[in-house]
Design a protein around this motif. Structure first.
Motif, mmCIF file in Angstrom:
data_model
loop_
_atom_site.group_PDB
_atom_site.id
_atom_site.type_symbol
_atom_site.label_atom_id
_atom_site.label_comp_id
_atom_site.label_asym_id
_atom_site.label_seq_id
_atom_site.Cartn_x
_atom_site.Cartn_y
_atom_site.Cartn_z
ATOM 1 N N UNK A 13 0.674 -1.183 0.055
ATOM 2 C CA UNK A 13 0.011 0.011 0.095
ATOM 3 C C UNK A 13 0.831 1.278 -0.029
ATOM 4 N N UNK A 14 0.383 2.373 -0.461
ATOM 5 C CA UNK A 14 0.924 3.769 -0.442
ATOM 6 C C UNK A 14 -0.165 4.461 0.056
ATOM 7 N N UNK A 15 0.303 5.589 0.775
ATOM 8 C CA UNK A 15 -0.549 6.616 1.009
ATOM 9 C C UNK A 15 0.006 8.076 1.065
ATOM 10 N N UNK A 16 -0.962 9.138 1.111
ATOM 11 C CA UNK A 16 -0.756 10.544 1.620
ATOM 12 C C UNK A 16 -1.922 10.801 2.444
ATOM 13 N N UNK A 17 -1.621 11.907 3.248
ATOM 14 C CA UNK A 17 -2.564 12.417 4.051
ATOM 15 C C UNK A 17 -3.253 13.744 3.885
ATOM 16 N N UNK A 18 -4.459 13.906 4.377
ATOM 17 C CA UNK A 18 -5.321 15.068 4.105
ATOM 18 C C UNK A 18 -5.408 15.877 5.119
ATOM 19 N N UNK A 19 -5.846 17.120 5.104
ATOM 20 C CA UNK A 19 -6.105 18.199 6.079
ATOM 21 C C UNK A 19 -6.743 17.573 7.186
ATOM 22 N N UNK A 20 -7.665 16.711 7.124
ATOM 23 C CA UNK A 20 -8.494 16.015 8.345
ATOM 24 C C UNK A 20 -7.750 14.886 8.909
ATOM 25 N N UNK A 21 -6.671 14.694 8.387
ATOM 26 C CA UNK A 21 -5.687 13.869 9.269
ATOM 27 C C UNK A 21 -4.876 14.711 10.398
ATOM 28 N N UNK A 22 -4.545 15.854 9.881
ATOM 29 C CA UNK A 22 -3.764 16.840 10.657
ATOM 30 C C UNK A 22 -4.805 17.475 11.940
ATOM 31 N N UNK A 23 -6.044 17.836 11.293
ATOM 32 C CA UNK A 23 -6.816 18.649 11.944
ATOM 33 C C UNK A 23 -8.153 17.918 12.259
ATOM 34 N N UNK A 24 -8.989 18.259 13.407
ATOM 35 C CA UNK A 24 -10.174 17.606 13.310
ATOM 36 C C UNK A 24 -11.202 18.481 12.837
ATOM 37 N N UNK A 25 -12.294 18.229 12.519
ATOM 38 C CA UNK A 25 -13.469 18.861 12.035
ATOM 39 C C UNK A 25 -13.823 19.908 12.721
ATOM 40 N N UNK A 26 -14.421 21.024 12.388
ATOM 41 C CA UNK A 26 -15.164 22.012 13.226
ATOM 42 C C UNK A 26 -16.476 22.445 12.574
ATOM 43 N N UNK A 27 -17.360 22.842 13.133
ATOM 44 C CA UNK A 27 -18.479 23.474 12.947
ATOM 45 C C UNK A 27 -18.395 24.684 11.731
ATOM 46 N N UNK A 28 -18.895 24.716 10.503
ATOM 47 C CA UNK A 28 -18.726 25.947 9.945
ATOM 48 C C UNK A 28 -19.965 25.982 8.970
ATOM 49 N N UNK A 29 -19.960 27.232 8.492
ATOM 50 C CA UNK A 29 -21.322 27.908 7.713
ATOM 51 C C UNK A 29 -21.135 26.868 6.236
ATOM 52 N N UNK A 30 -21.951 26.120 6.082
ATOM 53 C CA UNK A 30 -22.072 25.250 4.720
ATOM 54 C C UNK A 30 -21.919 26.095 3.414
ATOM 55 N N UNK A 77 4.440 11.548 -4.271
ATOM 56 C CA UNK A 77 3.059 12.155 -3.767
ATOM 57 C C UNK A 77 3.499 13.451 -2.797
ATOM 58 N N UNK A 78 2.555 14.263 -2.745
ATOM 59 C CA UNK A 78 2.669 15.442 -2.089
ATOM 60 C C UNK A 78 1.699 15.540 -1.010
ATOM 61 N N UNK A 79 2.163 16.522 -0.086
ATOM 62 C CA UNK A 79 1.223 16.921 1.389
ATOM 63 C C UNK A 79 0.038 17.464 0.575
ATOM 64 N N UNK A 130 1.714 21.405 0.049
ATOM 65 C CA UNK A 130 2.217 20.746 -0.988
ATOM 66 C C UNK A 130 3.710 21.419 -1.176
ATOM 67 N N UNK A 131 4.541 20.374 -1.684
ATOM 68 C CA UNK A 131 6.022 21.188 -2.152
ATOM 69 C C UNK A 131 6.353 20.371 -3.222
ATOM 70 N N UNK A 132 6.003 20.282 -4.351
ATOM 71 C CA UNK A 132 6.202 19.769 -5.482
ATOM 72 C C UNK A 132 7.717 19.795 -5.733
ATOM 73 N N UNK A 188 0.376 10.724 -6.287
ATOM 74 C CA UNK A 188 -0.574 10.712 -5.295
ATOM 75 C C UNK A 188 -0.911 12.213 -4.591
ATOM 76 N N UNK A 189 -2.102 12.579 -4.515
ATOM 77 C CA UNK A 189 -2.356 13.804 -3.783
ATOM 78 C C UNK A 189 -3.738 13.933 -3.115
ATOM 79 N N UNK A 190 -3.944 14.408 -2.049
ATOM 80 C CA UNK A 190 -5.199 14.403 -1.220
ATOM 81 C C UNK A 190 -6.191 15.155 -2.306
#
Length: 330
Positions: free
Chosen positions: A121-138, A189-191, A198-200, A217-219
């Motif tokens: 397997x291969x993987x990259x992370x997305x923003x919600x691996x680093x930071x939890x969700x928060x309530x926001x105006x849809x 892949x990139x962050x 991302x730092x290509x 790979x990119x999120x």
């Protein structure tokens, strides 16, 4: 005056009709929300796609693409469905990020992936691996798509350790060559570009022309990143993030992509430029603050990659859908 009085006398008779119409509208809205939040959000589906992207003469490669699990510890139905994905026997697993939605979700993700962690397997992370969700105006997705609100930090390091200890390769700002099923894969892949991580330039340069598959790979499938992968000769880029639009309109599709990608590529296979394939997963989960899907079922994808015909890849990618027997409502 007589005509005016006649109109006034007949106006109250329309009130029951208006009330009835309002009741029907309200009832339809409630039914739609219930369907989107209870039924479709849990109606997991396995997609099957064939993409002719491998170098000529290559044997087929079965790739399982998972993305956007947005896992919480108590999501037992979703975890059980993910555990069954190993029965599809992929040659390679690609995880394009956003696995977490809770600080205590790492064990749930690892247990759900189960036997898949024994598959290359291969993987990259997305923003919600680093930071939890928060309530926001849809509405911000429509009027302020550039707005960023970060929640509490999440234990992405623990998730990375769990993945790499089982042999999965972290492709964040990394280039690697490895063999799967007798094929050579040159991957990079990139962050997450969604939060400007991302730092290509750290992976820039032509991908190995000798590889059977040159995989990026990119999120978030941001065009600036896709352009760089295409320029470096990658045959396929895999991404997530968009949730396929999540709330879609029949006969129109996604309202937004939540990134710079155009709506026509919000999910599924497409081409980027003349020579590169793109696959964007609609993802498996949702934010706990927007737990709904409409006309956009949660999905994993089994891609059968085959050799591109001599003279260029075939734009006629074939797509089929298979519902899991465990996709019943929780």
């Amino acid at each position: 005056m007589a005509e005016g009085r006649s109109r006034l006398l007949h106006m109250p008779a329309a009130l029951p009709v208006l009330k009835s119409a309002a009741a029907v509208t309200l009832g339809s809205a409630i039914a739609g929300i219930g369907y989107a939040s209870i039924i479709e959000r849990n109606a997991f589906v396995m997609r099957e796609v064939t993409m002719p992207v491998l170098s000529p003469g290559s044997t087929p490669l079965r790739v399982l693409h998972i993305s956007d699990l947005h896992m919480r510890p108590n999501q037992r139905h979703k975890q059980a469905w993910i555990r069954e994905l190993a029965s599809w026997e992929p040659d390679l697993v690609v995880n394009s990020g956003d696995n977490l939605s809770h600080p205590k979700a790492v064990p749930a993700v690892v247990q759900a992936l189960g036997d898949l962690l024994s598959v290359p397997g291969v993987f990259v992370f997305g923003s919600n691996d680093y930071f939890g969700p928060r309530m926001k105006n849809p509405a911000n997705y429509l009027i302020k798509p550039e707005a960023r609100i970060h929640g509490e930090p999440l234990p992405w390091q623990d998730l990375r350790a769990a993945f790499t200890e089982r042999g999965w390769l972290d492709m964040t700002h990394t280039r690697r060559e490895f063999e799967v099923g007798g094929l050579t894969i040159a991957a990079a892949g990139v962050d997450d570009p969604h939060i400007d991580r991302d730092r290509y330039d750290t992976i820039a340069g032509p991908a190995s022309p000798a590889a059977n598959l040159r995989l990026g790979l990119t999120h978030s499938p941001e065009p600036r990143v896709l352009d760089r992968f295409a320029a470096d000769g990658y045959q396929l880029v895999m991404a997530g993030h968009t949730h396929g639009g999540q709330l879609c309109v029949p006969f129109y599709g996604a309202l937004v992509t939540n990134c710079g990608l155009d709506r026509s590529r919000v999910k599924g296979p497409s081409r980027w430029g003349a020579d590169m394939g793109l696959y964007v997963s609609a993802g498996i989960g949702t934010s706990p603050f927007a737990p709904m899907r409409f006309c956009c079922r949660p999905e994993a994808t089994l891609l059968t990659l085959v050799a591109a015909p001599i003279g260029g890849p075939d734009a006629g990618d074939r797509r089929r859908s298979h519902s899991s027997p465990t996709a019943a409502v929780r």
